[in-house]
Design a protein around this motif. Structure first.
Motif, short mmCIF file in Angstrom:
data_model
loop_
_atom_site.label_atom_id
_atom_site.label_comp_id
_atom_site.label_asym_id
_atom_site.label_seq_id
_atom_site.Cartn_x
_atom_site.Cartn_y
_atom_site.Cartn_z
N GLY A 166 -36.03 64.69 48.77
CA GLY A 166 -36.30 65.68 47.73
C GLY A 166 -35.06 66.34 47.16
N GLY A 167 -33.91 66.09 47.76
CA GLY A 167 -32.66 66.64 47.25
C GLY A 167 -32.19 65.85 46.04
N ALA A 168 -31.43 66.51 45.17
CA ALA A 168 -30.92 65.85 43.96
C ALA A 168 -29.56 65.22 44.24
N LEU A 169 -29.32 64.07 43.62
CA LEU A 169 -28.06 63.35 43.76
C LEU A 169 -27.42 63.17 42.40
N ARG A 170 -26.12 63.40 42.32
CA ARG A 170 -25.38 63.15 41.09
C ARG A 170 -25.18 61.65 40.89
N PRO A 171 -25.05 61.21 39.62
CA PRO A 171 -24.75 59.79 39.38
C PRO A 171 -23.52 59.31 40.14
N ALA A 172 -22.50 60.18 40.25
CA ALA A 172 -21.29 59.80 41.00
C ALA A 172 -21.59 59.55 42.47
N GLU A 173 -22.54 60.30 43.02
CA GLU A 173 -22.92 60.08 44.42
C GLU A 173 -23.64 58.75 44.58
N LEU A 174 -24.50 58.41 43.62
CA LEU A 174 -25.18 57.11 43.66
C LEU A 174 -24.17 55.98 43.57
N LEU A 175 -23.18 56.13 42.69
CA LEU A 175 -22.14 55.10 42.57
C LEU A 175 -21.42 54.92 43.91
N LYS A 176 -21.11 56.03 44.55
CA LYS A 176 -20.37 55.99 45.81
C LYS A 176 -21.19 55.35 46.92
N LEU A 177 -22.49 55.64 46.96
CA LEU A 177 -23.33 55.18 48.05
C LEU A 177 -23.84 53.75 47.86
N VAL A 178 -24.02 53.33 46.60
CA VAL A 178 -24.69 52.05 46.33
C VAL A 178 -23.73 50.98 45.83
N TRP A 179 -22.70 51.39 45.09
CA TRP A 179 -21.76 50.42 44.53
C TRP A 179 -20.43 50.48 45.26
N ASP A 180 -19.47 49.65 44.85
CA ASP A 180 -18.17 49.59 45.50
C ASP A 180 -17.30 50.78 45.13
N ALA A 181 -16.32 51.06 45.99
CA ALA A 181 -15.40 52.15 45.73
C ALA A 181 -14.55 51.88 44.50
N ASP A 182 -14.38 50.61 44.13
CA ASP A 182 -13.54 50.25 42.99
C ASP A 182 -14.25 50.42 41.65
N ILE A 183 -15.53 50.73 41.65
CA ILE A 183 -16.26 50.83 40.39
C ILE A 183 -15.75 52.02 39.58
N ASP A 184 -15.72 51.86 38.28
CA ASP A 184 -15.27 52.92 37.38
C ASP A 184 -16.21 54.12 37.51
N PRO A 185 -15.70 55.30 37.88
CA PRO A 185 -16.58 56.47 38.03
C PRO A 185 -17.28 56.88 36.74
N ARG A 186 -16.80 56.36 35.61
CA ARG A 186 -17.44 56.66 34.32
C ARG A 186 -18.55 55.66 34.00
N SER A 187 -18.77 54.70 34.88
CA SER A 187 -19.77 53.67 34.63
C SER A 187 -21.17 54.28 34.48
N THR A 188 -21.95 53.69 33.59
CA THR A 188 -23.33 54.14 33.38
C THR A 188 -24.33 53.30 34.16
N ILE A 189 -23.83 52.46 35.07
CA ILE A 189 -24.74 51.53 35.76
C ILE A 189 -25.77 52.26 36.61
N ALA A 190 -25.40 53.41 37.19
CA ALA A 190 -26.38 54.18 37.98
C ALA A 190 -27.50 54.67 37.09
N LYS A 191 -27.14 55.18 35.91
CA LYS A 191 -28.14 55.68 34.96
C LYS A 191 -29.08 54.55 34.53
N VAL A 192 -28.51 53.38 34.24
CA VAL A 192 -29.33 52.23 33.81
C VAL A 192 -30.25 51.79 34.94
N THR A 193 -29.73 51.74 36.17
CA THR A 193 -30.54 51.31 37.31
C THR A 193 -31.68 52.28 37.58
N VAL A 194 -31.42 53.58 37.48
CA VAL A 194 -32.48 54.58 37.65
C VAL A 194 -33.54 54.40 36.58
#
Length: 217
Positions: A166-194
């Motif tokens: 029930g807690g909220a997660l920032r897109p940057a947190e999703l990028l960190k937890l689900v994608w690689d550390a090398d991914i561009d932090p400005r990527s919209t892939i988390a938004k698209v996946t959600v």
């Protein structure tokens, strides 16, 4: 599943990482034991692929340190020596599995998937909330008994949202937890996946956008 490959042979490390990413595993790299401990302390990894012969801090010491810390990641140790004594010694340092070089890539993937299914000690194997159920071992998700056909990343995002309880997660947190550390932090892939995950979950909507912050289930 998020993997940290710790290997001082940079070409071999890149080859392993490229293959694991192709298999849908988020993979980061470290080339010495000191960097491995730093990265393992700062991020949540499911499995470490750990070479024994490392500069700065050797693999045995890294393994012992993580075990003493109670780090939840499983450890697959790699070595150029594969005698019974080497295997027994490696497992005695706290490793969960052992693979001798040269190894079959298919065997490496199979071992990693098996370790990933075991999960960290004490971790629940089934996550449930608001009619959504995810079996983390079988890698299956359903809503109100309806099977959801999700991509690996969609399933990973759903798991992370369920774990947030029930807690909220920032897109940057999703990028960190689900994608690689090398991914561009400005990527919209988390938004698209959600967005794709919302569509597949169906109505009534379950994933809420928290204005100016992120997402929660």
């Amino acid at each position: 599943m998020r993997i940290l490959v710790v290997e001082d042979d940079e070409e071999l490390a890149r080859t392993i990482a490229d293959g694991l990413r192709y298999e849908g595993m988020s993979t980061d790299l470290a080339h010495d034991g000191g960097k491995a401990l730093e990265m393992a302390s700062a991020a949540e990894y499911d499995v470490l692929v750990l070479d024994r012969d490392l500069p700065v801090i050797d693999g045995d010491a890294v393994c012992r340190t993580l075990t003493a810390m109670g780090h939840p990641a499983r450890i697959l140790m790699l070595t150029a020596a594969g005698t019974l004594n080497d295997i027994v010694h490696g497992l005695g340092q706290g490793a969960d599995d052992y693979l001798a070089k040269p190894f079959s890539y298919l065997e490496l993937v199979a071992r990693l998937r098996a370790l990933g299914r075991r999960g960290p000690a004490g971790a629940p194997t089934v996550l449930e909330r608001r009619g959504v159920r995810v079996d983390t071992v079988r890698r299956m998700a359903e809503r109100d008994g309806r099977l959801l056909r999700l991509t690996p990343k969609e399933l990973d995002v759903l798991e992370v949202l369920l774990e947030a309880d029930g807690g909220a997660l920032r897109p940057a947190e999703l990028l960190k937890l689900v994608w690689d550390a090398d991914i561009d932090p400005r990527s919209t892939i988390a938004k698209v996946t959600v967005h794709q995950l919302r569509r597949k979950l169906g109505d009534p909507p379950l994933i809420e956008t928290v204005p100016g912050f992120g997402y929660r289930l």
